[in-house]
Design an enzyme around this catalytic site. Sequence first.
Site, PDB file in Angstrom:
ATOM      1  N   HIS A   1     -33.382  -0.870  12.886  1.00  0.00           N
ATOM      2  CA  HIS A   1     -31.990  -1.195  13.310  1.00  0.00           C
ATOM      3  C   HIS A   1     -32.061  -0.616  15.153  1.00  0.00           C
ATOM      4  CE1 HIS A   1     -31.091  -3.598   9.937  1.00  0.00           C
ATOM      5  NE2 HIS A   1     -31.707  -2.656   9.699  1.00  0.00           N
TER       6      HIS A   1
ATOM      7  N   ASP B   1     -37.504  -0.136   8.623  1.00  0.00           N
ATOM      8  CA  ASP B   1     -36.607  -0.051   7.958  1.00  0.00           C
ATOM      9  C   ASP B   1     -35.878   0.687   8.515  1.00  0.00           C
ATOM     10  OD1 ASP B   1     -34.058  -0.986   7.329  1.00  0.00           O
ATOM     11  OD2 ASP B   1     -34.509  -0.970   5.952  1.00  0.00           O
TER      12      ASP B   1
HETATM   13 ZN   LIG Z   1     -32.733  -4.675   4.623  1.00  0.00          ZN
END
Ligand SMILES: [Zn+2]
Length: 428
Positions: free
Chosen positions: A58, A303
């Site tokens: 992200h 992640d």
């Molecule tokens: Zn996720």
Amino acid sequence: MSKILIRGAKVLGGEPQDVLIDGETIAEVGTGLSAEGAEVVEAGGKVLLPGLVDLHTHLREPGREDSETVLTGTRAAASGGYTAVFAMANTFPVADTAGVVEQVYRLGQEHGYCDVQPIGAVTVGLEGQKLAELGAMHESAAGVTVFSDDGKCVHDAVIMRRALEYVKAFDGVVAQHAQEPRLTEGAQMNEGVVSAELGLGGWPAVAEESIIARDVLLAEHVGSRVHICHLSTAGSVEIVRWAKSRGIDVTAEVTPHHLLLTDELVRSYNPVYKVNPPLRTERDVLALREALADGTIDIVATDHAPHPHEDKDCEWAAAAMGMVGLETALSVVQETMVKTGLLDWAGVADRMSVTPARIGQAAGHGRPVSAGEPANLTLVDTAYRGAVDPAGFASRSRNTPYEGRELPGRVTHTWLRGKATLVDGKLT
Ligand SMILES: [Zn+2]
């Protein structure tokens, strides 16, 4: 173009060798190579791996530049040994059009710390109602091949089926965040002994497993491939193992934190341990490690989920979910998989570079360390051991669950197509 001689590096953990980089390419690999005209990097027995590839990052830009930007996120990636990252679509605006994915792609190219491959949203606004412009995102300059509503689950079976059918046309893949929404309403942590004792809303394993079971069957039904994000339970492993044995085209990832941490840590009520999917039990952790070792789980994905201080430094129930991960991933994998004898360094290269590059079709990444290949490389001091100090992170955020924890290994150098992005642990 300049030449660099990496002298005495254990390529994939093997016997020490010299690696000569000429321009953007590996020119030669062997012993006793001439250093003439080359800048010399003394590897001194450090391990040389293909540049790591993260299928699940992200980067937060556009829209949440207070937590991360493409620049700070890719600097964090280079620090952690990565040469390519796939940027998740849950930005503001959502990356559900050709315009937004091209913007993220261009920012990655401008900054040059690692390649940024945008992931496109599966549905408009991540709302799960209507398919996004998958074809237009694929046709764009960003050339999107991975689609995900990550952060949210594509919970409607008909939408999921259509997405799986649509991406077949260009050999794309849907990456599913498996979380049945009704079963996880108000969920704060793993459902089990600890959640019962703490009185926190439980997040049952079945909320993940039921979606994975449905999606592997859908992938089989339409003859498409599906990728499952961040497996966190022993039951999820069993379903993926069964699906693969049946010939279903499924791949799966596990995060470093799910390989190391358990829900016992939630007893501290420290929101740094709040993450989606939640930390599970020791039994789940051991099943995930074993599955990564035997190939049931194909890859490690971070992640990496940066959050600003104010979104994490609050009471448990109000805190955002997620942890930063790019700068500690390799150390956690060394701790949980290499030290335990479950994977050797060639195995680590496979799970953190070769296979994620293949799943995401990251051209030039995850290639063998041999002559003629692009010089995307990372050098790791595997003998190092030290406490994690988030103050030294290149990421804009500090929400690591490892602060003060001793972990092995330190990335000292990273090269992106022959250009050093990290030298002696310092970003260039
Ligand atoms: Zn996720």
